[in-house]
Design an enzyme around this catalytic site. Structure first.
Site, PDB file in Angstrom:
ATOM      1  N   GLU A  62      14.281 -42.245  19.410  1.00  0.00           N
ATOM      2  CA  GLU A  62      14.871 -41.088  20.079  1.00  0.00           C
ATOM      3  C   GLU A  62      13.655 -40.203  20.660  1.00  0.00           C
ATOM      4  O   GLU A  62      12.626 -39.772  20.405  1.00  0.00           O
ATOM      5  CB  GLU A  62      15.290 -40.137  18.823  1.00  0.00           C
ATOM      6  CG  GLU A  62      15.992 -38.895  19.423  1.00  0.00           C
ATOM      7  CD  GLU A  62      16.476 -37.741  18.350  1.00  0.00           C
ATOM      8  OE1 GLU A  62      17.026 -37.029  18.826  1.00  0.00           O
ATOM      9  OE2 GLU A  62      16.225 -38.037  17.325  1.00  0.00           O
ATOM     10  N   ASP A 128       2.507 -30.295  10.906  1.00  0.00           N
ATOM     11  CA  ASP A 128       2.659 -29.183  11.829  1.00  0.00           C
ATOM     12  C   ASP A 128       1.915 -27.803  11.321  1.00  0.00           C
ATOM     13  O   ASP A 128       2.159 -27.380  10.109  1.00  0.00           O
ATOM     14  CB  ASP A 128       3.817 -28.788  12.121  1.00  0.00           C
ATOM     15  CG  ASP A 128       4.021 -27.668  13.178  1.00  0.00           C
ATOM     16  OD1 ASP A 128       3.216 -27.261  13.514  1.00  0.00           O
ATOM     17  OD2 ASP A 128       5.305 -27.196  13.472  1.00  0.00           O
ATOM     18  N   ASP A 130       0.492 -24.084  12.106  1.00  0.00           N
ATOM     19  CA  ASP A 130       0.808 -22.980  13.103  1.00  0.00           C
ATOM     20  C   ASP A 130      -0.055 -21.736  12.741  1.00  0.00           C
ATOM     21  O   ASP A 130      -0.155 -21.201  11.684  1.00  0.00           O
ATOM     22  CB  ASP A 130       2.261 -22.679  13.229  1.00  0.00           C
ATOM     23  CG  ASP A 130       2.806 -21.676  14.485  1.00  0.00           C
ATOM     24  OD1 ASP A 130       2.192 -20.666  14.756  1.00  0.00           O
ATOM     25  OD2 ASP A 130       3.467 -22.186  15.100  1.00  0.00           O
TER      26      ASP A 130
END
Length: 446
Positions: A62, A128, A130
């Site tokens: 995808e 991830d 941040d």
């Protein structure tokens, strides 16, 4: 080709940072984006002619595009490198997200609705981190802003995570990428990692979990048991302790005033100890200790008080404070599920204009997000080289990106990540094929 790039001194305050513009993306995707490298990576060796190659593999991956005006296109797939490159050049997405490899081509998913045929079957293990999740422990910036004082939090996170993924889990093919603004992404690309189930991914994510909620606005760490896990001991001794004491403590002035040191004292479970330390610090406000030394001096006093305490549990408070301030703050949900999307490397962040470049974990101390090339800088470099070409008969690099500051990042991606990964994929394909041949021969034997 001359590209109209507004010079820094002529940029208006309301102009997108670093002159980001959709028209610039056309040139970026046409001349600089490493389409072939992304295709090679996402194919994992299945684009060759070996009989073990799965020719449908790349076509089941995808891709998601975010276009101008926040138009979001999910469940795209491409049958080959040319088709992918043409789509990117045509649509000029503001962001490209990469998703899982599914059991069938994502655009054909509706043909299989209702029978659970359309399911993710493979996906990199991703993380991830941040910077905005550290807002309760940094005082220089907040939100999306970063600077040289708080970015080392990302450096410490890379060191802790990279060592654990390699030494504790045995992974080898790990890619760290600057998010383009305020964080980092990690792609673990070993075959074992790509084939982990959601349950197994959750178990890996939980291995890294140490935060147990919030207390007085600060993420709380609470260690239980007679001793710390060896992973935590290594992280503390090799990275976090020195980073906290030598870097974060002075750069963030964590103990410089009452409002800041009270947050640390709130992490100590014994009120009598905190009252004694608070009174001592309040009484020493007019001491001769310089502003540069006050953080270190108070930290040494706090450590002595805690480590010399006879009360059970207080000695570990030093480690808990350090972990509360410095340990990697992962977005755990990103890592738990195969169908989660993550931004592709070498995209351009529309808020900063900076390219999402790979980071060398062995030299992450040297990485400066403020020096990452921007879209307008790269196009300016192309213009400069075009002028050199017009004025000189000497040869220039064949690839456009080799003429820009993006060159060293693409070369690092190829030499340190992609080439070793593809070599491993080839060996895995050949091993799988040989095993099937032996099995077939054995099944025919009497």
């Amino acid at each position: 080709m001359e590209i109209d790039v507004c010079p820094p001194e002529q940029r208006q305050p309301n102009m997108s940072i670093e002159g980001f513009h959709a028209d610039y993306l056309k040139v970026f995707y046409g001349k600089l984006f490493p389409h072939a490298d992304i295709f090679k990576w996402m194919s994992y060796g299945n684009d060759g002619k070996h009989p073990a190659c799965d020719q449908s593999y790349f076509g089941r991956r995808e891709f998601s595009f975010t276009l101008d005006n926040d138009i979001y296109i999910r469940f795209q797939s491409f049958s080959n490198a040319t088709e992918m490159e043409n789509a990117i050049k045509e649509k000029c997405p503001f962001k490209i997200d990469l998703g899982a490899v599914y059991s069938v081509d994502p655009p054909k998913r509706h043909a299989y609705a209702g029978n659970n045929v359309f399911t993710p079957v493979e996906r990199e293990l991703v993380f991830d981190i941040d910077m905005s999740d550290y807002d309760d422990v940094r005082h220089c910036c907040s939100g999306a802003d970063v600077c040289s004082d708080c970015w080392p939090l990302m450096t410490a996170a890379i060191k802790v995570m990279d060592t654990a993924l390699r030494d504790d889990f045995g992974f080898s093919h790990i890619l760290w990428v600057f998010s383009g603004r305020r964080g980092v992404h990690c792609w673990v690309c070993d075959g074992r990692a790509r084939r982990l189930s959601d349950e197994q991914r959750s178990a890996v994510a939980d291995y890294f979990r140490v935060y147990k909620g919030h207390e007085n606005g600060l993420k709380k760490v609470s260690f239980v048991g007679p001793a710390l896990h060896p992973f935590l001991v290594r992280s503390y001794n090799d990275v976090l302790k020195s980073f906290f004491e030598e870097d974060m403590l002075p750069s963030q002035s964590l103990l410089a005033n009452e409002a800041r040191y009270q947050k640390i004292l709130d992490l100590i479970p014994d009120e009598s100890t905190t009252s004694e330390i608070r009174d001592k610090w309040n009484s020493n406000r007019r001491s001769s200790i310089s502003k540069e030394d006050v953080n270190t001096a108070r930290w040494e006093q706090l450590k002595h008080a805690l480590q010399s305490s006879k009360q059970k549990g207080l000695r570990r408070c030093v480690e808990e404070i350090v972990f509360s301030y410095t340990y990697p703050r992962l977005d755990i949900e990103v890592s738990k599920r195969m169908n989660h999307l993550l931004k592709a490397p070498f995209c351009v962040h529309p808020k900063t204009g900076r390219v999402c470049v790979p980071i060398d974990p062995r030299r992450c101390d040297e990485f400066d997000p403020g020096k990452v090339p921007t879209l307008s800088e790269l196009l300016g470099e192309l213009n400069d080289m075009d002028r050199v070409r017009a004025d000189s008969s000497s040869g220039l690099p064949a690839e456009e990106w080799e003429r820009t500051s993006l060159c060293r990042y693409i070369r690092f991606f190829r030499s340190s990540f992609l080439q070793p990964l593809l070599k491993s994929c080839k060996e895995e394909l050949e091993g799988t094929y040989s095993a099937k041949l032996r099995q077939s021969k054995d099944s025919l034997g009497w």
